[in-house]
Design a protein around this motif. Structure first.
Motif, PDB file in Angstrom:
ATOM      1  N   LYS A   1       0.829  -1.205   0.000  1.00 23.02           N
ATOM      2  CA  LYS A   1       0.000   0.000   0.000  1.00 23.02           C
ATOM      3  C   LYS A   1       0.861   1.252   0.000  1.00 23.02           C
ATOM      4  CE  LYS A   1      -3.794   2.234   2.453  1.00 23.02           C
ATOM      5  NZ  LYS A   1      -4.719   2.168   3.616  1.00 23.02           N
ATOM      6  N   ARG A   2       1.930   1.238   0.828  1.00 21.41           N
ATOM      7  CA  ARG A   2       2.816   2.404   0.882  1.00 21.41           C
ATOM      8  C   ARG A   2       3.527   2.615  -0.449  1.00 21.41           C
ATOM      9  NH1 ARG A   2       3.825   0.498   6.183  1.00 21.41           N
ATOM     10  NH2 ARG A   2       5.727  -0.580   5.506  1.00 21.41           N
ATOM     11  N   ARG A   3       3.941   1.496  -1.077  1.00 20.56           N
ATOM     12  CA  ARG A   3       4.602   1.603  -2.375  1.00 20.56           C
ATOM     13  C   ARG A   3       3.652   2.167  -3.428  1.00 20.56           C
ATOM     14  NH1 ARG A   3       7.911  -4.177  -2.677  1.00 20.56           N
ATOM     15  NH2 ARG A   3       9.612  -3.574  -1.250  1.00 20.56           N
ATOM     16  N   ALA A   4       2.397   1.726  -3.374  1.00 22.97           N
ATOM     17  CA  ALA A   4       1.402   2.221  -4.334  1.00 22.97           C
ATOM     18  C   ALA A   4       1.158   3.717  -4.138  1.00 22.97           C
ATOM     19  CB  ALA A   4       0.098   1.441  -4.182  1.00 22.97           C
TER      20      ALA A   4
ATOM     21  N   LYS B   1       4.169   5.610  -5.430  1.00 21.24           N
ATOM     22  CA  LYS B   1       4.168   5.634  -6.889  1.00 21.24           C
ATOM     23  C   LYS B   1       3.150   6.636  -7.419  1.00 21.24           C
ATOM     24  CE  LYS B   1       3.721   2.666 -10.952  1.00 21.24           C
ATOM     25  NZ  LYS B   1       3.447   1.296 -11.456  1.00 21.24           N
ATOM     26  N   GLU B   2       1.994   6.691  -6.750  1.00 18.20           N
ATOM     27  CA  GLU B   2       0.950   7.635  -7.164  1.00 18.20           C
ATOM     28  C   GLU B   2       1.427   9.075  -6.997  1.00 18.20           C
ATOM     29  OE1 GLU B   2      -3.641   8.781  -5.891  1.00 18.20           O
ATOM     30  OE2 GLU B   2      -2.812   6.813  -5.361  1.00 18.20           O
TER      31      GLU B   2
ATOM     32  N   GLU C   1       4.581  10.103  -7.031  1.00 19.04           N
ATOM     33  CA  GLU C   1       5.621  10.364  -8.022  1.00 19.04           C
ATOM     34  C   GLU C   1       5.022  10.624  -9.395  1.00 19.04           C
ATOM     35  OE1 GLU C   1       8.108   6.961  -7.811  1.00 19.04           O
ATOM     36  OE2 GLU C   1       9.106   7.580  -5.934  1.00 19.04           O
ATOM     37  N   GLU C   2       3.976   9.866  -9.739  1.00 17.54           N
ATOM     38  CA  GLU C   2       3.319  10.084 -11.029  1.00 17.54           C
ATOM     39  C   GLU C   2       2.634  11.442 -11.073  1.00 17.54           C
ATOM     40  OE1 GLU C   2       0.710   6.777 -11.352  1.00 17.54           O
ATOM     41  OE2 GLU C   2       2.263   5.391 -12.110  1.00 17.54           O
ATOM     42  N   ALA C   3       2.038  11.833  -9.945  1.00 16.85           N
ATOM     43  CA  ALA C   3       1.380  13.142  -9.888  1.00 16.85           C
ATOM     44  C   ALA C   3       2.394  14.267 -10.043  1.00 16.85           C
ATOM     45  CB  ALA C   3       0.621  13.288  -8.572  1.00 16.85           C
ATOM     46  N   MET C   4       3.550  14.140  -9.365  1.00 17.07           N
ATOM     47  CA  MET C   4       4.589  15.158  -9.474  1.00 17.07           C
ATOM     48  C   MET C   4       5.162  15.198 -10.885  1.00 17.07           C
ATOM     49  SD  MET C   4       4.841  16.911  -6.783  1.00 17.07           S
ATOM     50  CE  MET C   4       6.361  17.740  -7.235  1.00 17.07           C
ATOM     51  N   ALA C   5       5.312  14.019 -11.498  1.00 14.20           N
ATOM     52  CA  ALA C   5       5.822  13.976 -12.870  1.00 14.20           C
ATOM     53  C   ALA C   5       4.865  14.668 -13.823  1.00 14.20           C
ATOM     54  CB  ALA C   5       6.043  12.521 -13.291  1.00 14.20           C
ATOM     55  N   ALA C   6       3.560  14.474 -13.592  1.00 12.91           N
ATOM     56  CA  ALA C   6       2.560  15.136 -14.435  1.00 12.91           C
ATOM     57  C   ALA C   6       2.611  16.645 -14.252  1.00 12.91           C
ATOM     58  CB  ALA C   6       1.167  14.601 -14.104  1.00 12.91           C
ATOM     59  N   MET C   7       2.803  17.098 -13.000  1.00 13.15           N
ATOM     60  CA  MET C   7       2.876  18.535 -12.737  1.00 13.15           C
ATOM     61  C   MET C   7       4.106  19.154 -13.390  1.00 13.15           C
ATOM     62  SD  MET C   7       0.209  19.439 -11.107  1.00 13.15           S
ATOM     63  CE  MET C   7       0.733  21.082 -10.657  1.00 13.15           C
ATOM     64  N   MET C   8       5.200  18.371 -13.479  1.00 17.95           N
ATOM     65  CA  MET C   8       6.417  18.894 -14.084  1.00 17.95           C
ATOM     66  C   MET C   8       6.243  19.154 -15.574  1.00 17.95           C
ATOM     67  SD  MET C   8       8.519  19.330 -11.655  1.00 17.95           S
ATOM     68  CE  MET C   8      10.049  19.576 -12.552  1.00 17.95           C
ATOM     69  N   LEU C   9       5.250  18.489 -16.187  1.00 17.87           N
ATOM     70  CA  LEU C   9       4.999  18.684 -17.612  1.00 17.87           C
ATOM     71  C   LEU C   9       4.217  19.966 -17.890  1.00 17.87           C
ATOM     72  CD1 LEU C   9       4.047  15.020 -18.618  1.00 17.87           C
ATOM     73  CD2 LEU C   9       6.247  16.178 -18.947  1.00 17.87           C
TER      74      LEU C   9
END
Length: 428
Positions: free
Chosen positions: A5-8, A11-12, A14-22
């Motif tokens: 659960k913590r890994r998920a 990951k969520e 990190e994906e959100a931050m990656a999307a914001m960086m775009l």
């Protein structure tokens, strides 16, 4: 299961931050501009360096300045007020309600608060003397001590004591004005100007934030109307001036505590068309106010008392900073002139209580010392927003003072003094 659960979740994130960086800085800036609550903006600055840089950029500040600023009107009776009790009446604009996380129900715009607006302060009693943007100048024990506070950040600083004891002076015959310069940079400095009656004449003294000291006491050549607090605009403190030992207003005195000449004052004549007769004797008919950073003055008079028809005129002062004495040449412009009749009751007493700080078409009008109406001149809409819980009397309206707090895009941080540190309610 817990590890997965913590890994998920990680990951969520990190994906959100990656999307914001775009997302480009320009789009992020447009998103942040639409956030009206500066508390939320402050939180955004802590997310990452990129967001901090965007929100602190000159472009972002310039765009935010174009928006309607949150504003609050504080009403007092012009004397020392106990912090254990709510202020008599308060008004919060919709943006200000959001800023202070208050109930946004607008059915009662001016109201008493169970939680007093300044209840974070350490003094049991205060008198509010002056407001400049989001900073307040307060006194306690009628002039024994003075402080500056920011009600949004809940920070305050106690000013060093005056060279003479002014205890008891600042209840009914003392005046105080706070004025600032260069608020948004490291050169931020301020002055406090105190004026009080000294035997048969008046005296004044100035505190400087740069030196942390008070000036010498010198004579003040004007008599001021204590019932109305000063209006701070165009780098000057404005007071209503009276003919000596009378209650007849004769103009406006503008003071610049930063001026190198300690005896420099700018006397501003009333507008053309202002009455020259006995109506000036009743200073309650005259109201100074601040609207979108400009000085305004209103005059309320009865036209026919039998029909209860009254007239309201509003002028705005325009400074010409390119000509005249120290760039302080000024002229008046009539912005509103209307007649109205009573609101279904006797209306023996009508007075403009206050100007809306950010909407030049809105006035707060007091009828018979009881009924408070918000009047939109452009829409010709009169809306009752409050009724005082007790019958009024003439002196009540005369001593009802209003203080407009207009919150800048970024809260003003009070600079510390060598002899007096900044204190925050969050640290107490």
């Amino acid at each position: 299961m817990g590890i997965k659960k913590r890994r998920a979740e990680q990951k969520e994130k990190e994906e959100a931050m990656a999307a914001m960086m775009l997302i480009s800085d320009n789009i992020l800036s447009q998103i942040f501009i639409r956030i009206h609550d500066c508390r939320s903006l402050l939180r955004c600055t802590t997310v990452c360096k990129a967001w901090f840089s965007i929100i602190n950029s000159d472009h972002f500040r310039h765009e935010k300045q174009k928006q309607s600023k949150p504003c609050t009107l504080l009403f007092t009776h012009g004397h020392t007020h106990k912090l254990t009790k709510p202020l008599p009446y308060q008004y919060f604009s919709e943006e200000s309600q959001t800023l202070h996380q208050k109930n946004t129900d607008n059915t009662n715009i001016i109201h008493s608060q169970d939680d007093y607006y300044l209840n974070f302060l350490p003094w049991p009693e205060v008198r509010l003397l002056s407001v400049t943007d989001d900073l307040l100048l307060l006194s306690r024990e009628r002039g024994k001590d003075f402080m500056i506070c920011n009600p949004f950040t809940k920070q305050w600083i106690v000013i060093p004591k005056t060279p003479i004891d002014l205890t008891g002076v600042f209840d009914y015959s003392g005046h105080g004005g706070l004025i600032c310069k260069n608020k948004n940079d490291e050169l931020f400095r301020y002055r406090i100007m105190l004026v009080w009656r000294r035997n048969a004449d008046f005296a004044r003294i100035i505190f400087s934030s740069e030196t942390g000291e008070w000036s010498n006491i010198i004579a003040f050549p004007y008599q001021l109307l204590w019932d109305q607090p000063p209006i701070i605009c165009n780098g000057m403190i404005h007071w209503l001036s009276l003919i000596h030992d009378t209650l007849t207003a004769d103009g406006i005195i503008a003071c610049d505590p930063f001026h190198e000449d300690p005896n420099y004052y700018n006397f501003i004549q009333f507008p053309l068309g202002f009455p020259q007769d006995e109506r000036r004797k009743y200073c309650i008919n005259i109201r100074l106010g601040l609207v979108q950073g400009r000085l305004r003055i209103s005059l309320t008079t009865f036209i026919t008392k039998k029909r209860r028809v009254y007239s309201v005129k509003v002028w705005e002062l325009n400074y010409d900073n390119n000509n005249g004495d120290d760039g302080k040449t000024s002229s008046w412009c009539l912005v509103h002139d209307f007649e109205k009749s009573g609101i279904g009751f006797n209306s023996k007493y009508v007075v403009v209580m206050a100007f809306h700080p950010t909407n030049g078409d809105v006035l707060f009008i007091l009828f018979d010392n009881i009924h408070v109406y918000q009047y939109d001149i452009r829409e010709d809409k009169m809306e009752k927003v409050y009724q005082f819980p007790h019958p009024g009397y003439h002196a009540f309206g005369m001593r009802l003072q209003h203080f407009p707090i207009v919150y800048p895009f970024w809260p003003t941080k009070i600079p510390a003094l060598t002899s007096s540190p900044i204190v925050s309610a969050l640290d107490v």
